[in-house]
Design a protein around this motif. Structure first.
Motif, mmCIF file in Angstrom:
data_model
loop_
_atom_site.group_PDB
_atom_site.id
_atom_site.type_symbol
_atom_site.label_atom_id
_atom_site.label_comp_id
_atom_site.label_asym_id
_atom_site.label_seq_id
_atom_site.Cartn_x
_atom_site.Cartn_y
_atom_site.Cartn_z
ATOM 1 N N ILE A 118 -35.513 -8.162 -5.024
ATOM 2 C CA ILE A 118 -35.919 -9.666 -4.624
ATOM 3 C C ILE A 118 -34.953 -10.417 -5.566
ATOM 4 C CG2 ILE A 118 -37.498 -11.013 -4.245
ATOM 5 C CD1 ILE A 118 -39.703 -8.733 -4.048
ATOM 6 N N LEU A 119 -34.147 -11.400 -4.669
ATOM 7 C CA LEU A 119 -33.442 -12.437 -5.398
ATOM 8 C C LEU A 119 -34.459 -13.719 -5.224
ATOM 9 C CD1 LEU A 119 -31.030 -13.739 -6.843
ATOM 10 C CD2 LEU A 119 -30.011 -14.131 -4.576
ATOM 11 N N THR A 171 -35.184 -18.930 -14.811
ATOM 12 C CA THR A 171 -34.155 -18.688 -14.281
ATOM 13 C C THR A 171 -34.155 -17.985 -12.766
ATOM 14 O OG1 THR A 171 -31.724 -18.610 -14.886
ATOM 15 C CG2 THR A 171 -32.942 -16.900 -15.441
ATOM 16 N N VAL A 172 -32.772 -17.921 -12.309
ATOM 17 C CA VAL A 172 -32.705 -17.095 -11.036
ATOM 18 C C VAL A 172 -32.623 -15.746 -11.641
ATOM 19 C CG1 VAL A 172 -31.035 -16.700 -9.116
ATOM 20 C CG2 VAL A 172 -31.355 -19.065 -10.064
ATOM 21 N N GLY A 173 -33.523 -14.913 -10.742
ATOM 22 C CA GLY A 173 -33.675 -13.492 -11.275
ATOM 23 C C GLY A 173 -33.854 -12.420 -10.320
ATOM 24 N N LEU A 195 -43.541 -20.101 -6.372
ATOM 25 C CA LEU A 195 -43.279 -19.759 -5.136
ATOM 26 C C LEU A 195 -44.676 -19.606 -4.246
ATOM 27 C CD1 LEU A 195 -39.697 -18.229 -4.751
ATOM 28 C CD2 LEU A 195 -40.336 -20.566 -4.667
ATOM 29 N N HIS A 196 -44.894 -20.203 -2.997
ATOM 30 C CA HIS A 196 -46.100 -19.509 -2.523
ATOM 31 C C HIS A 196 -45.688 -18.608 -1.318
ATOM 32 C CE1 HIS A 196 -48.116 -23.040 -4.277
ATOM 33 N NE2 HIS A 196 -47.272 -23.700 -3.926
ATOM 34 N N ILE A 241 -35.683 -14.759 -1.538
ATOM 35 C CA ILE A 241 -36.924 -15.854 -1.486
ATOM 36 C C ILE A 241 -36.337 -16.948 -2.030
ATOM 37 C CG2 ILE A 241 -39.202 -16.423 -2.032
ATOM 38 C CD1 ILE A 241 -39.850 -13.422 -2.040
ATOM 39 N N GLU A 242 -36.142 -18.101 -1.416
ATOM 40 C CA GLU A 242 -35.509 -19.333 -1.811
ATOM 41 C C GLU A 242 -36.605 -20.666 -1.205
ATOM 42 O OE1 GLU A 242 -31.495 -19.898 -0.773
ATOM 43 O OE2 GLU A 242 -31.240 -21.532 -2.330
#
Length: 157
Positions: free
Chosen positions: A18-19, A25-27, A95-96, A131-132
């Motif tokens: 999953i991004l 940070t972005v992971g 994030l929900h 997921i953004e």
């Protein structure tokens, strides 16, 4: 981008990469460490940070934290701890996302090639699920890293 209103289509989510924007940070997140090692082109012997969604999940994984350091772990945000060669962080997801809420823990690593900066095209090629939220991806500082034992605390990063 595909929207999922149900996670039933995402069978075997434990094996997916999953991004997402993590608390730091972005992971990349996954429960499959070998898949993350392959993506990052790093040794499979080098361990990943294990990110728990809550303290109950940490306790269920039998990580024994020294009594004198429990309050430190509860109060520190965006901090990774190493206790007896196990690295972990407790981070409630911002994030929900129903996908991330179903998983009690994930291995975590920064979303970039080994030794390089964040590249969105590289990340999108390697991730199974993206997921953004509306804030987009932003590369922030990595978490603070402490090695702790019964007697002392040593800051590593």
């Amino acid at each position: 981008m595909v929207k999922f209103y149900s996670t039933t289509r995402l069978f075997s989510i434990e094996t997916k990469v999953i991004l997402t924007q993590t608390d730091t940070t972005v992971g990349f997140l996954s429960q499959n460490g070998t898949k993350l090692s392959h993506i990052k082109s790093r040794s499979s012997k080098k361990p990943f940070i294990k990110v728990y969604t809550n303290f109950q999940a940490l306790r269920e994984d039998n990580i024994r934290v020294p009594n004198s350091k429990k309050n430190l772990i509860r109060r520190r945000k965006k901090t990774t701890f190493i206790v007896k060669h196990k690295s972990f962080r407790v981070a409630q997801t911002t994030l929900h996302s129903s996908v991330l809420r179903k998983l009690k823990w994930n291995y975590s690593t920064s979303a970039n090639e080994q030794g390089k900066e964040f590249s969105r095209t590289f990340c999108e090629e390697k991730a199974d699920i993206i997921i953004e939220d509306k804030n987009r991806f932003c590369q922030n500082r990595a978490s603070v890293l402490f090695k702790i034992n019964n007697k002392k605390i040593k800051r590593l990063r």
